[in-house]
Design a protein around this motif. Structure first.
Motif, PDB file in Angstrom:
ATOM      1  N   LEU A 184      62.866  42.035  28.179  1.00 47.47           N
ATOM      2  CA  LEU A 184      62.580  41.621  26.801  1.00 47.47           C
ATOM      3  C   LEU A 184      61.852  40.283  26.791  1.00 47.47           C
ATOM      4  O   LEU A 184      60.856  40.109  26.080  1.00 47.47           O
ATOM      5  CB  LEU A 184      63.888  41.532  26.007  1.00 47.47           C
ATOM      6  CG  LEU A 184      63.788  41.004  24.575  1.00 47.47           C
ATOM      7  CD1 LEU A 184      62.960  41.939  23.709  1.00 47.47           C
ATOM      8  CD2 LEU A 184      65.191  40.827  23.976  1.00 47.47           C
ATOM      9  N   HIS A 185      62.338  39.351  27.601  1.00 52.76           N
ATOM     10  CA  HIS A 185      61.675  38.051  27.660  1.00 52.76           C
ATOM     11  C   HIS A 185      60.262  38.177  28.233  1.00 52.76           C
ATOM     12  O   HIS A 185      59.327  37.537  27.732  1.00 52.76           O
ATOM     13  CB  HIS A 185      62.488  37.067  28.507  1.00 52.76           C
ATOM     14  CG  HIS A 185      61.792  35.748  28.670  1.00 52.76           C
ATOM     15  ND1 HIS A 185      61.728  34.808  27.667  1.00 52.76           N
ATOM     16  CD2 HIS A 185      61.076  35.235  29.717  1.00 52.76           C
ATOM     17  CE1 HIS A 185      61.019  33.764  28.070  1.00 52.76           C
ATOM     18  NE2 HIS A 185      60.606  33.998  29.307  1.00 52.76           N
ATOM     19  N   LEU A 186      60.086  38.990  29.265  1.00 52.13           N
ATOM     20  CA  LEU A 186      58.767  39.157  29.875  1.00 52.13           C
ATOM     21  C   LEU A 186      57.775  39.781  28.900  1.00 52.13           C
ATOM     22  O   LEU A 186      56.577  39.500  28.955  1.00 52.13           O
ATOM     23  CB  LEU A 186      58.872  40.014  31.138  1.00 52.13           C
ATOM     24  CG  LEU A 186      59.685  39.400  32.287  1.00 52.13           C
ATOM     25  CD1 LEU A 186      59.823  40.400  33.429  1.00 52.13           C
ATOM     26  CD2 LEU A 186      59.065  38.097  32.786  1.00 52.13           C
ATOM     27  N   ILE A 187      58.273  40.624  27.987  1.00 49.70           N
ATOM     28  CA  ILE A 187      57.409  41.185  26.949  1.00 49.70           C
ATOM     29  C   ILE A 187      57.059  40.123  25.916  1.00 49.70           C
ATOM     30  O   ILE A 187      55.911  39.985  25.491  1.00 49.70           O
ATOM     31  CB  ILE A 187      58.102  42.385  26.257  1.00 49.70           C
ATOM     32  CG1 ILE A 187      58.180  43.577  27.227  1.00 49.70           C
ATOM     33  CG2 ILE A 187      57.378  42.773  24.976  1.00 49.70           C
ATOM     34  CD1 ILE A 187      59.036  44.714  26.709  1.00 49.70           C
ATOM     35  N   ARG A 188      58.052  39.335  25.517  1.00 51.36           N
ATOM     36  CA  ARG A 188      57.839  38.315  24.482  1.00 51.36           C
ATOM     37  C   ARG A 188      57.043  37.129  24.994  1.00 51.36           C
ATOM     38  O   ARG A 188      56.256  36.540  24.255  1.00 51.36           O
ATOM     39  CB  ARG A 188      59.190  37.817  23.945  1.00 51.36           C
ATOM     40  CG  ARG A 188      60.012  38.895  23.234  1.00 51.36           C
ATOM     41  CD  ARG A 188      61.270  38.305  22.590  1.00 51.36           C
ATOM     42  NE  ARG A 188      60.894  37.348  21.548  1.00 51.36           N
ATOM     43  CZ  ARG A 188      61.066  36.035  21.652  1.00 51.36           C
ATOM     44  NH1 ARG A 188      61.603  35.502  22.737  1.00 51.36           N
ATOM     45  NH2 ARG A 188      60.710  35.242  20.665  1.00 51.36           N
ATOM     46  N   ARG A 189      57.276  36.745  26.241  1.00 51.50           N
ATOM     47  CA  ARG A 189      56.604  35.589  26.826  1.00 51.50           C
ATOM     48  C   ARG A 189      56.004  35.984  28.184  1.00 51.50           C
ATOM     49  O   ARG A 189      56.574  35.660  29.231  1.00 51.50           O
ATOM     50  CB  ARG A 189      57.596  34.438  27.011  1.00 51.50           C
ATOM     51  CG  ARG A 189      58.087  33.809  25.716  1.00 51.50           C
ATOM     52  CD  ARG A 189      56.945  33.059  25.026  1.00 51.50           C
ATOM     53  NE  ARG A 189      57.370  32.422  23.796  1.00 51.50           N
ATOM     54  CZ  ARG A 189      57.780  31.164  23.713  1.00 51.50           C
ATOM     55  NH1 ARG A 189      57.879  30.418  24.786  1.00 51.50           N
ATOM     56  NH2 ARG A 189      58.123  30.656  22.539  1.00 51.50           N
ATOM     57  N   PRO A 190      54.896  36.711  28.197  1.00 53.17           N
ATOM     58  CA  PRO A 190      54.323  37.155  29.466  1.00 53.17           C
ATOM     59  C   PRO A 190      54.006  35.968  30.371  1.00 53.17           C
ATOM     60  O   PRO A 190      53.421  34.977  29.927  1.00 53.17           O
ATOM     61  CB  PRO A 190      53.030  37.863  29.041  1.00 53.17           C
ATOM     62  CG  PRO A 190      53.250  38.241  27.610  1.00 53.17           C
ATOM     63  CD  PRO A 190      54.120  37.149  27.045  1.00 53.17           C
ATOM     64  N   PRO A 191      54.420  36.000  31.642  1.00 56.22           N
ATOM     65  CA  PRO A 191      54.130  34.894  32.568  1.00 56.22           C
ATOM     66  C   PRO A 191      52.639  34.630  32.648  1.00 56.22           C
ATOM     67  O   PRO A 191      51.827  35.564  32.647  1.00 56.22           O
ATOM     68  CB  PRO A 191      54.667  35.407  33.910  1.00 56.22           C
ATOM     69  CG  PRO A 191      55.695  36.414  33.548  1.00 56.22           C
ATOM     70  CD  PRO A 191      55.184  37.065  32.289  1.00 56.22           C
ATOM     71  N   GLY A 192      52.286  33.357  32.661  1.00 53.86           N
ATOM     72  CA  GLY A 192      50.886  32.988  32.763  1.00 53.86           C
ATOM     73  C   GLY A 192      50.170  32.891  31.428  1.00 53.86           C
ATOM     74  O   GLY A 192      49.021  32.506  31.365  1.00 53.86           O
ATOM     75  N   GLU A 193      50.867  33.241  30.328  1.00 52.58           N
ATOM     76  CA  GLU A 193      50.277  33.148  28.995  1.00 52.58           C
ATOM     77  C   GLU A 193      51.053  32.121  28.185  1.00 52.58           C
ATOM     78  O   GLU A 193      52.266  32.089  28.205  1.00 52.58           O
ATOM     79  CB  GLU A 193      50.304  34.509  28.281  1.00 52.58           C
ATOM     80  CG  GLU A 193      49.486  35.568  28.997  1.00 52.58           C
ATOM     81  CD  GLU A 193      49.470  36.871  28.246  1.00 52.58           C
ATOM     82  OE1 GLU A 193      49.815  36.870  27.043  1.00 52.58           O
ATOM     83  OE2 GLU A 193      49.115  37.896  28.847  1.00 52.58           O
TER      84      GLU A 193
END
Length: 198
Positions: A184-193
Protein backbone atom coordinates in the motif's frame (compact mmCIF):
# COMPACT_ATOMS: atom_id res chain seq x y z
CA UNK A 1 15.29 -8.72 26.31
CA UNK A 2 13.52 -11.06 23.85
CA UNK A 3 12.24 -9.49 20.64
CA UNK A 4 8.42 -9.81 20.34
CA UNK A 5 7.15 -12.22 17.68
CA UNK A 6 6.04 -9.88 14.90
CA UNK A 7 3.19 -12.07 13.65
CA UNK A 8 1.88 -12.94 17.11
CA UNK A 9 1.00 -9.28 17.69
CA UNK A 10 -2.47 -7.91 17.00
CA UNK A 11 -1.16 -4.37 16.44
CA UNK A 12 2.03 -3.08 14.82
CA UNK A 13 3.23 0.16 13.24
CA UNK A 14 4.67 0.35 9.72
CA UNK A 15 6.31 3.67 8.97
CA UNK A 16 8.99 5.60 7.18
CA UNK A 17 12.09 6.10 9.35
CA UNK A 18 12.98 9.67 10.21
CA UNK A 19 15.63 11.31 8.04
CA UNK A 20 17.39 14.59 7.46
CA UNK A 21 16.10 16.92 4.76
CA UNK A 22 19.69 17.93 4.02
CA UNK A 23 21.31 14.55 3.36
CA UNK A 24 20.61 11.74 0.95
CA UNK A 25 18.76 8.99 2.81
CA UNK A 26 20.24 5.49 2.45
CA UNK A 27 18.32 3.57 5.12
CA UNK A 28 15.38 1.15 4.90
CA UNK A 29 12.25 2.10 2.98
CA UNK A 30 10.04 1.25 5.95
CA UNK A 31 10.40 0.07 9.54
CA UNK A 32 8.01 -2.17 11.47
CA UNK A 33 7.71 -1.73 15.23
CA UNK A 34 5.44 -2.43 18.17
CA UNK A 35 2.92 0.23 19.12
CA UNK A 36 5.31 1.17 21.93
CA UNK A 37 8.15 1.70 19.44
CA UNK A 38 10.22 -1.48 19.79
CA UNK A 39 11.82 -2.20 16.37
CA UNK A 40 10.73 -5.51 14.83
CA UNK A 41 11.60 -5.50 11.13
CA UNK A 42 12.75 -3.41 8.17
CA UNK A 43 11.92 -3.21 4.47
CA UNK A 44 14.80 -2.60 2.08
CA UNK A 45 14.77 -1.80 -1.65
CA UNK A 46 17.11 -4.26 -3.35
CA UNK A 47 17.27 -3.02 -6.96
CA UNK A 48 17.50 0.18 -8.95
CA UNK A 49 14.15 -0.46 -10.67
CA UNK A 50 12.31 -0.57 -7.32
CA UNK A 51 10.69 -3.92 -8.15
CA UNK A 52 12.16 -6.11 -5.39
CA UNK A 53 11.97 -5.46 -1.65
CA UNK A 54 12.96 -7.56 1.35
CA UNK A 55 11.11 -7.69 4.67
CA UNK A 56 13.51 -8.91 7.36
CA UNK A 57 13.56 -8.90 11.14
CA UNK A 58 15.89 -6.43 12.86
CA UNK A 59 18.11 -9.44 13.69
CA UNK A 60 18.65 -9.82 9.95
CA UNK A 61 16.45 -12.91 9.64
CA UNK A 62 14.74 -13.00 6.23
CA UNK A 63 10.92 -13.03 6.25
CA UNK A 64 9.72 -12.49 2.66
CA UNK A 65 10.76 -10.95 -0.62
CA UNK A 66 8.16 -8.65 -2.13
CA UNK A 67 8.20 -8.62 -5.94
CA UNK A 68 6.29 -5.93 -7.82
CA UNK A 69 4.94 -6.85 -11.25
CA UNK A 70 3.12 -4.38 -13.47
CA UNK A 71 2.88 -3.02 -16.99
CA UNK A 72 5.99 -1.36 -18.34
CA UNK A 73 6.22 2.41 -18.38
CA UNK A 74 4.67 4.64 -19.64
CA UNK A 75 1.45 2.64 -19.11
CA UNK A 76 2.19 1.36 -15.59
CA UNK A 77 -0.11 3.89 -13.91
CA UNK A 78 -3.11 2.67 -15.96
CA UNK A 79 -2.67 -1.09 -15.69
CA UNK A 80 -3.04 -3.43 -12.72
CA UNK A 81 -0.17 -3.96 -10.32
CA UNK A 82 0.49 -7.17 -8.39
CA UNK A 83 2.89 -7.93 -5.57
CA UNK A 84 4.09 -11.48 -4.88
CA UNK A 85 5.42 -12.53 -1.48
CA UNK A 86 8.24 -15.07 -1.75
CA UNK A 87 9.71 -16.98 1.21
CA UNK A 88 13.24 -18.23 1.80
CA UNK A 89 12.52 -21.45 -0.10
CA UNK A 90 11.54 -19.38 -3.16
CA UNK A 91 7.86 -20.32 -2.73
CA UNK A 92 5.00 -17.86 -3.11
CA UNK A 93 3.28 -17.35 0.25
CA UNK A 94 0.81 -14.61 -0.65
CA UNK A 95 -0.09 -11.84 -3.06
CA UNK A 96 -1.58 -8.35 -3.14
CA UNK A 97 -3.05 -6.70 -6.20
CA UNK A 98 -4.61 -3.39 -7.17
CA UNK A 99 -6.21 -1.94 -10.28
CA UNK A 100 -7.77 1.28 -11.52
CA UNK A 101 -6.49 4.85 -11.53
CA UNK A 102 -6.65 5.14 -7.73
CA UNK A 103 -4.91 1.87 -6.86
CA UNK A 104 -4.63 2.73 -3.18
CA UNK A 105 -8.43 2.51 -2.75
CA UNK A 106 -8.51 -1.29 -2.58
CA UNK A 107 -5.98 -4.11 -2.46
CA UNK A 108 -7.03 -7.71 -3.08
CA UNK A 109 -5.01 -10.10 -0.90
CA UNK A 110 -4.42 -13.84 -1.05
CA UNK A 111 -2.81 -15.57 1.92
CA UNK A 112 -0.48 -18.56 1.94
CA UNK A 113 -3.44 -20.92 2.42
CA UNK A 114 -5.48 -19.27 -0.33
CA UNK A 115 -7.78 -17.14 1.83
CA UNK A 116 -8.92 -14.05 -0.04
CA UNK A 117 -9.13 -10.72 1.79
CA UNK A 118 -9.73 -7.10 0.86
CA UNK A 119 -7.98 -4.02 2.25
CA UNK A 120 -10.24 -1.14 1.24
CA UNK A 121 -11.14 2.42 2.15
CA UNK A 122 -14.09 4.64 1.38
CA UNK A 123 -13.41 7.85 -0.52
CA UNK A 124 -10.41 9.77 0.75
CA UNK A 125 -10.55 8.28 4.25
CA UNK A 126 -7.22 7.70 6.03
CA UNK A 127 -8.49 4.32 7.27
CA UNK A 128 -8.55 1.04 5.36
CA UNK A 129 -10.67 -1.92 6.56
CA UNK A 130 -9.62 -5.55 6.18
CA UNK A 131 -12.57 -7.79 5.25
CA UNK A 132 -13.39 -10.97 3.35
CA UNK A 133 -16.06 -9.31 1.21
CA UNK A 134 -16.26 -6.04 -0.67
CA UNK A 135 -18.12 -3.52 1.56
CA UNK A 136 -19.78 -2.13 -1.58
CA UNK A 137 -21.41 -5.47 -2.44
CA UNK A 138 -23.99 -5.66 0.35
CA UNK A 139 -24.35 -5.74 4.13
CA UNK A 140 -21.31 -4.52 6.06
CA UNK A 141 -18.86 -7.45 6.34
CA UNK A 142 -16.98 -8.38 9.49
CA UNK A 143 -13.94 -6.15 9.96
CA UNK A 144 -10.83 -8.29 10.46
CA UNK A 145 -8.42 -5.40 10.77
CA UNK A 146 -7.78 -1.70 10.27
CA UNK A 147 -4.94 0.31 8.80
CA UNK A 148 -4.85 3.99 9.75
CA UNK A 149 -2.49 6.31 7.89
CA UNK A 150 -1.02 9.50 9.33
CA UNK A 151 1.72 11.94 8.39
CA UNK A 152 4.40 12.03 11.09
CA UNK A 153 6.54 14.85 9.66
CA UNK A 154 4.89 17.70 7.76
CA UNK A 155 8.21 18.92 6.35
CA UNK A 156 9.23 15.63 4.78
CA UNK A 157 5.77 14.05 4.49
CA UNK A 158 6.83 10.84 6.22
CA UNK A 159 4.00 8.31 6.49
CA UNK A 160 2.95 6.00 9.32
CA UNK A 161 0.46 3.13 9.19
CA UNK A 162 -1.08 1.83 12.41
CA UNK A 163 -2.09 -1.77 11.72
CA UNK A 164 -4.68 -3.58 13.87
CA UNK A 165 -5.50 -7.24 13.24
CA UNK A 166 -8.26 -9.44 14.66
CA UNK A 167 -7.31 -12.25 17.07
CA UNK A 168 -8.86 -14.72 14.59
CA UNK A 169 -6.09 -14.11 12.03
CA UNK A 170 -3.26 -16.65 12.19
CA UNK A 171 0.45 -15.86 11.84
CA UNK A 172 0.61 -16.48 8.08
CA UNK A 173 -2.43 -14.26 7.49
CA UNK A 174 -0.88 -11.50 9.59
CA UNK A 175 2.29 -11.83 7.55
CA UNK A 176 0.21 -11.23 4.39
CA UNK A 177 -1.47 -8.20 5.98
CA UNK A 178 1.82 -6.61 7.08
CA UNK A 179 3.40 -7.26 3.67
CA UNK A 180 0.30 -5.76 2.02
CA UNK A 181 0.63 -2.58 4.07
CA UNK A 182 4.15 -2.32 2.64
CA UNK A 183 2.59 -2.66 -0.83
CA UNK A 184 0.00 0.00 0.00
CA UNK A 185 2.79 2.40 0.87
CA UNK A 186 4.74 1.53 -2.29
CA UNK A 187 1.63 2.34 -4.34
CA UNK A 188 1.00 5.62 -2.49
CA UNK A 189 4.65 6.70 -2.37
CA UNK A 190 6.55 5.01 -5.23
CA UNK A 191 10.31 4.90 -4.44
CA UNK A 192 12.26 7.46 -6.39
CA UNK A 193 9.25 9.77 -6.85
CA UNK A 194 8.75 12.86 -4.76
CA UNK A 195 5.01 13.37 -5.08
CA UNK A 196 2.43 11.63 -2.95
CA UNK A 197 -0.30 9.43 -4.34
CA UNK A 198 -3.61 9.22 -2.46
Amino acid sequence: MTEPDLFALEAVVVGQPKRSMWRRYLGPVLAVSTVEGTPLAEVTDTDADHKHFVLARTSGEFIVRIEKRSWSDPFEQFGPVRFHFIDGADQEVGTAGARGLVKSRQLSLRTERGRRLLLARQGLSVEWHLTEADPADGPAPEILGRVTMSTIDLWTGLQRYDVEMAPSLDASERQTVVASVVCLHLIRRPPGEGSAVV
